[in-house]
Design a protein around this motif. Structure first.
Motif, short mmCIF file in Angstrom:
data_model
loop_
_atom_site.label_atom_id
_atom_site.label_comp_id
_atom_site.label_asym_id
_atom_site.label_seq_id
_atom_site.Cartn_x
_atom_site.Cartn_y
_atom_site.Cartn_z
N ILE A 73 0.84 -1.19 0.00
CA ILE A 73 0.00 0.00 0.00
C ILE A 73 0.88 1.25 0.00
CG2 ILE A 73 -1.81 1.27 1.22
CD1 ILE A 73 -2.67 -1.40 2.46
N GLU A 74 0.55 2.19 -0.85
CA GLU A 74 1.35 3.41 -0.96
C GLU A 74 1.36 4.16 0.36
OE1 GLU A 74 1.52 7.55 -3.57
OE2 GLU A 74 0.28 5.89 -4.23
N VAL A 75 2.55 4.53 0.79
CA VAL A 75 2.71 5.30 2.02
C VAL A 75 2.57 6.78 1.71
CG1 VAL A 75 4.28 5.89 3.90
CG2 VAL A 75 4.22 3.54 3.02
N PRO A 76 1.68 7.47 2.41
CA PRO A 76 1.47 8.90 2.12
C PRO A 76 2.75 9.71 2.30
CG PRO A 76 -0.23 8.06 3.59
CD PRO A 76 0.82 7.00 3.50
N CYS A 77 2.95 10.68 1.40
CA CYS A 77 4.11 11.55 1.53
C CYS A 77 3.75 12.70 2.47
CB CYS A 77 4.52 12.09 0.16
SG CYS A 77 3.20 12.98 -0.70
N SER A 78 4.77 13.27 3.09
CA SER A 78 4.53 14.35 4.05
C SER A 78 4.87 15.69 3.42
CB SER A 78 5.39 14.13 5.31
OG SER A 78 6.75 14.02 4.96
N ASP A 79 4.11 16.06 2.36
CA ASP A 79 4.38 17.34 1.69
C ASP A 79 3.33 18.39 2.03
OD1 ASP A 79 2.20 16.33 0.41
OD2 ASP A 79 3.08 16.25 -1.58
N GLY A 80 2.51 18.09 3.04
CA GLY A 80 1.48 19.03 3.45
C GLY A 80 0.18 18.90 2.71
N GLU A 81 0.15 18.19 1.60
CA GLU A 81 -1.07 18.01 0.82
C GLU A 81 -1.74 16.71 1.26
OE1 GLU A 81 -2.39 20.10 -1.31
OE2 GLU A 81 -0.79 21.55 -1.00
N TRP A 82 -2.51 16.78 2.33
CA TRP A 82 -3.05 15.56 2.93
C TRP A 82 -4.13 14.90 2.07
CZ3 TRP A 82 -8.17 14.85 4.15
CH2 TRP A 82 -8.98 15.99 4.17
N LYS A 83 -4.95 15.70 1.40
CA LYS A 83 -6.09 15.12 0.69
C LYS A 83 -5.66 14.24 -0.49
CE LYS A 83 -9.89 17.52 0.53
NZ LYS A 83 -10.99 18.45 0.11
N PRO A 84 -4.82 14.72 -1.41
CA PRO A 84 -4.38 13.81 -2.48
C PRO A 84 -3.58 12.62 -1.95
CG PRO A 84 -3.19 15.90 -2.59
CD PRO A 84 -4.30 16.09 -1.62
N ALA A 85 -2.83 12.82 -0.85
CA ALA A 85 -2.06 11.71 -0.28
C ALA A 85 -3.01 10.65 0.28
CB ALA A 85 -1.14 12.23 0.83
N MET A 86 -4.05 11.08 0.98
CA MET A 86 -5.02 10.13 1.54
C MET A 86 -5.83 9.45 0.43
SD MET A 86 -4.68 9.91 4.81
CE MET A 86 -2.93 10.04 4.45
N VAL A 124 0.53 7.47 7.90
CA VAL A 124 -0.80 8.07 7.72
C VAL A 124 -1.04 9.13 8.80
CG1 VAL A 124 -3.28 7.64 7.77
CG2 VAL A 124 -1.76 6.03 6.60
N LEU A 125 -0.74 8.79 10.04
CA LEU A 125 -0.94 9.75 11.13
C LEU A 125 -0.03 10.96 10.98
CD1 LEU A 125 -1.29 7.22 14.08
CD2 LEU A 125 -3.09 8.70 13.15
N ARG A 126 1.20 10.75 10.54
CA ARG A 126 2.12 11.87 10.33
C ARG A 126 1.56 12.82 9.27
NH1 ARG A 126 6.42 9.48 8.02
NH2 ARG A 126 5.79 10.18 5.93
N CYS A 127 1.05 12.26 8.19
CA CYS A 127 0.50 13.07 7.11
C CYS A 127 -0.63 13.96 7.63
CB CYS A 127 0.02 12.16 5.98
SG CYS A 127 -0.63 13.05 4.55
N LEU A 128 -1.52 13.37 8.42
CA LEU A 128 -2.66 14.13 8.94
C LEU A 128 -2.22 15.16 9.98
CD1 LEU A 128 -5.17 11.16 9.31
CD2 LEU A 128 -5.26 12.98 7.59
N ARG A 129 -1.35 14.77 10.89
CA ARG A 129 -0.92 15.69 11.95
C ARG A 129 -0.12 16.86 11.36
NH1 ARG A 129 -2.09 17.10 16.02
NH2 ARG A 129 -0.53 16.57 17.59
#
Length: 239
Positions: A73-86, A124-129
């Protein structure tokens, strides 16, 4: 120098990874009921007892399989754009669960989580926080997204069809068993939607996912607005 038999095949050494990959093939082809230590040994060409040098038992195998799926499963990137990452993460998760249908009920059930499992949840939690979600809002968002992903995957896995053509055939069969005007709204959605060329039940996932992401975005905006109003001093305060 000892002679070698040219007709004898050399066997790759048994490793934990080989055991888990063979177990994955068994589960994908026949479900978890097909996965036994005896069958796993047969697939690898060894006695079942040999497997215990690499895995502790079937529970350890299941833990390893779940970790493999999380690793796909693709791990979300932490670039501040949470919606496209999720969104990417949700689509990737559904793809993985479609490939490994046996995993739907196991993904969040393991007590001994592997590194890919833990890394995925933490990412996932890092991306959201890091996108500004409060701790509680991040927990709510994660729960809502996973409930939707796993619920959709479970429903899709239990449908009596896989393709649009098969869906149309199923709809036609069901409608053919009922009087023509008994269920007009079911007949309408079947004939004007499901039985149309190009129909795919899987496309419904993205529609619901976007609704959910938009709703989470609005909830986050409300949270930020409340935070600003609480922190803003009232008229006359501080005089």
């Amino acid at each position: 120098m000892p002679k070698t038999d040219p007709g004898r095949k050399t066997r790759d050494p048994l490793t934990r990874e080989r055991v888990l990959r063979a177990a994955l093939e068994l589960a994908d082809s026949g479900g978890l009921e097909a996965l036994t230590m005896r069958r796993l040994g047969q697939r690898l060409g060894v006695e079942a007892m040999s497997l215990y040098n690499h895995v502790a038992g079937k529970d350890d195998v299941l833990d390893g399989l779940v970790d493999i799926v999380f690793g796909e499963i693709e791990v979300p990137c932490s670039d501040g754009e949470w919606k496209p990452a999720m969104r990417r993460r949700a689509l990737s998760a559904l793809d993985a669960l479609t490939r490994h249908r046996w995993a739907i009920g196991l993904m969040e059930s393991r007590m001994h989580a592997g590194p890919a499992n833990l890394r995925h949840h933490d990412s996932v939690l890092r991306c959201l926080r890091e996108a500004g979600f409060s701790l509680a809002m991040a927990a709510h968002a994660y729960s809502a997204l996973d409930s939707y992903i796993y619920g959709f995957a479970l429903q899709q896995a239990n449908l009596p069809f896989d393709t649009g053509e098969e869906a149309a055939a199923v709809a036609e069969t069901i409608l053919g068993r009922s009087p023509g005007d008994a269920y007009p709204y079911l007949a309408e959605i079947a004939t004007e939607h499901v039985m149309k060329p190009g129909y795919s039940y899987g496309a419904e996932f993205e529609f619901g996912l976007d609704l959910l992401l938009d709703g989470l975005g609005m909830a986050q905006a409300k949270q930020r607005s409340r935070g600003r109003s609480v922190s803003r001093p009232s008229a006359g305060e501080g005089r």
